[in-house]
Write an enzyme that holds these catalytic residues in place. Sequence first.
Site, PDB file in Angstrom:
ATOM      1  N   GLY A  50      29.660  40.103   2.065  1.00  0.00           N
ATOM      2  CA  GLY A  50      28.007  40.932   2.382  1.00  0.00           C
ATOM      3  C   GLY A  50      26.591  39.907   2.095  1.00  0.00           C
ATOM      4  O   GLY A  50      25.887  39.811   1.258  1.00  0.00           O
TER       5      GLY A  50
ATOM      6  N   SER B 246      24.377  37.445   5.185  1.00  0.00           N
ATOM      7  CA  SER B 246      22.885  37.533   6.084  1.00  0.00           C
ATOM      8  C   SER B 246      23.071  38.477   6.484  1.00  0.00           C
ATOM      9  O   SER B 246      23.460  39.501   6.330  1.00  0.00           O
ATOM     10  CB  SER B 246      24.095  37.021   7.343  1.00  0.00           C
TER      11      SER B 246
ATOM     12  N   GLU C 171      38.529  24.685   0.477  1.00  0.00           N
ATOM     13  CA  GLU C 171      39.712  24.961   1.571  1.00  0.00           C
ATOM     14  C   GLU C 171      38.753  24.349   2.990  1.00  0.00           C
ATOM     15  O   GLU C 171      39.053  25.422   4.038  1.00  0.00           O
ATOM     16  CB  GLU C 171      40.895  25.804   2.251  1.00  0.00           C
TER      17      GLU C 171
ATOM     18  N   THR D 182      26.185  27.481  11.092  1.00  0.00           N
ATOM     19  CA  THR D 182      26.142  27.036  12.293  1.00  0.00           C
ATOM     20  C   THR D 182      26.228  25.794  12.497  1.00  0.00           C
ATOM     21  O   THR D 182      26.510  25.118  11.228  1.00  0.00           O
ATOM     22  CB  THR D 182      24.642  27.131  12.889  1.00  0.00           C
TER      23      THR D 182
ATOM     24  N   GLU E  82      24.785  23.852  14.075  1.00  0.00           N
ATOM     25  CA  GLU E  82      23.643  22.831  13.621  1.00  0.00           C
ATOM     26  C   GLU E  82      23.034  22.302  12.211  1.00  0.00           C
ATOM     27  O   GLU E  82      23.078  21.923  10.863  1.00  0.00           O
ATOM     28  CB  GLU E  82      22.121  23.500  13.772  1.00  0.00           C
TER      29      GLU E  82
END
Lengths: 377, 398
Positions: free
Chosen positions: B131, B133, B248, B379, B381
Amino acid sequence: MDLDFTEEQDMLRNSARDFLSTECDKAMVRQIEESEEGYSPEIWRKMAELGWQGLLIPEEYDGMGMGLMDLVVIFEEIGRNILPSPFLVTVALGTPPIVEAGSEEQKKEILPRVSSGEAILTLALTEPSVGYTADCVELEAEDRGDSFVLNGTKLFVEFASASDYMVVVARTKSGGDPEDGITLLLVDSKSPGIKIEPFATTGMDKQCEVVFDNVSVPKANIIGELDKGWPIVAKTLEKATVAKCAEMVGGMQAVLDMSVAYAKERVQYGRPIGSFQAIQHMLADMYLRVETSKNILYQAAWMVSEGLPAAEKVAIAKGWCNEAYKKVTEDGVEVHGAIGTARDHDMGLYYRRSKAADPTFGDTESQRELVAQQLGL
Amino acid sequence: MDFRLTPEQEALKKEFEEFFEEEMKNEPPGWVWGLEGLFSDVGWPFNVYMAKRLAEKGWLVRPWPEEYGGCNAPMIEQLIFGDVLGYYCAPGVDPLGVGMIGPTILAVGTEEQKKEHLPPIARAERFWCQGWSEPDAGSDLASLTTKAVKDGDDWILNGQKCWNTGAHRADWCFALARTNPEERRSKGLTYFILDMKSPGVSIVPIESMDGSKHFNEIYFDDVRVPSRNIIGEVNGGWAITQTTMNYERSSVGIMSGACRGLNELVQYCKESRLRGKPLSQNPHVRHRLAQLAIDIEVGRTLSYHVGWLQEKGDIMAAAAAACGAKVYSTELWQRVAFTGIEIMGLYGTVAKGSKWAVLKGQFEDLAQSTPGYKLGGGTSEIMRSIVAWVGLGLPRIK
């Protein structure tokens, strides 16, 4: 598993880096590039004192008896610093056929002179068709009893102009399997009937046209067996491709380092351009290309050095490094802006080499075809 | 250098391969790879079955200490396990429980938290979701606004989370909430764990473009969480998220999954004719497949390199390389998917279930799900930015 270089190899890297930066700064690189010889005999002699030319030559022939991974270390540093010289053609193209398949006499005559820096070797393989496969070998060696007579043209024979001997890949039988009927001949580059002409190239690497006009070569100069030379060429090309990839990887690292340093110091809009995301992401991709190229190179080099079947892995490494080096240098110029395109900026030295390295020992397209065949397609 | 596995590692790899080869025969009809294979109605029971089988074998949490169900397996062995698991595209390893919160609790949890939460993960009895984002806090996670207010010995959570993978299947959740409203960014955040059955937790599915439902929104409406369910310190959650993210990250499973995808594509091209010609003889097809083979081999060596750096404890180099591997692997997986559907032509658009679907319609499915892989867990980016900051030391403008 051990993915680190040994301590000795780390030391070898450091000493190579020191030597090259001391002996061959970029002003020297440019001076050598413009020279007629295309290499510095003085640096060549000092390299021999360090044992570089004899790295892969057994100790009994005055060599160092070291392995391909050691050579990878040296070539990475050469690629990083840039050293125009007949080093690759001597140690990775001309010498391996003699070490692998030469007679005792040939080894005794040639190898100690290579180790000492007296003799420069190269491989005369490619012809105007510029392929690295057996079917592209057309130069004919005509049987005249005790000797062969060579007639034809070899093209892109790097540093033929500086060479003392050429290992000439000649056709002694035709009509059947193209890999059958290829013979390697040790040829004195000063033999009557040989005409060597260097021409200007992107890499300024002394590529030559070599015309053979009734050149007589004694049969004692066959390396290995008559008609059975191709497997030796194939094995040699694996080593040379690994060496080339190592040189390319070293070049990539240099371009990345230069570009990161420049991005940190070049200020526009009141801040270093390296703080802009557009530049950061370009540099991150360059980093990834360098890292991946290293990893795949090391794996391919390790397989060759262990004598494992490595044709596919070497093709993968070369195919990958080709594209990576071209893109890294292209982006390196971009990060530097207009100054990166100037003749007197170092970036161009690497940019030009990335273009020249791509087709050497097979462009990406031909590596892909090799891989496709390995996939059973 | 030596790229060889030891005989023991080779034997272990073989044992893993034999296990997955056998167990994947139990794959239910209509089961496909990816998140769908973990969380769909077809996938979930198989996922749980595989998790329990792995737990029985003692393989679910091999790197953990013995007292919590593991065998202290070294990184290289875990890399081999991930490699084989990925190649078989097998479900069973909860990426959030086994992969994230378990190692986090092991590293920074209290003795009680370890005893309470690690064994159920190791026995495949408790599944987790994340939990983190929120609608207005994606890449800029530190700007999140879900708040937790202290009430006696408990905390009361209010707010909305989103993109919660598998939340509808999960038993527990690890969540970030703002406990210091004075601090706008990372300094005021606390790391909570909570039972998804707690009163006030509700879940709304987010449907993906292919119609599947693995992502969710989670709403916290006065959810009461006891203080003992805080991991680390109050207002000290941010540093722990960094720990969680570092476990990992070799991405070896995606690289080997891509390898499996390529092998199936190659087989398909050997057996199929399109527009009157065998696909395997089309030079364009040959070269696209060969390029994927090159990319995959390069990717695998990258993953092993990351694992090697992690094993050596070269944390900074490992972090940069791991972020690079995340970008590389997810872009690769997408390339495999796109190459597949493009080679198949119109057949590449046939969805699973149809008799005209090629390779069970998995590539049609992957082509729609792989863009998400480039976004989840940071992401491409953000990953590139981390490479630039951590790996190359480029300046970060705050």
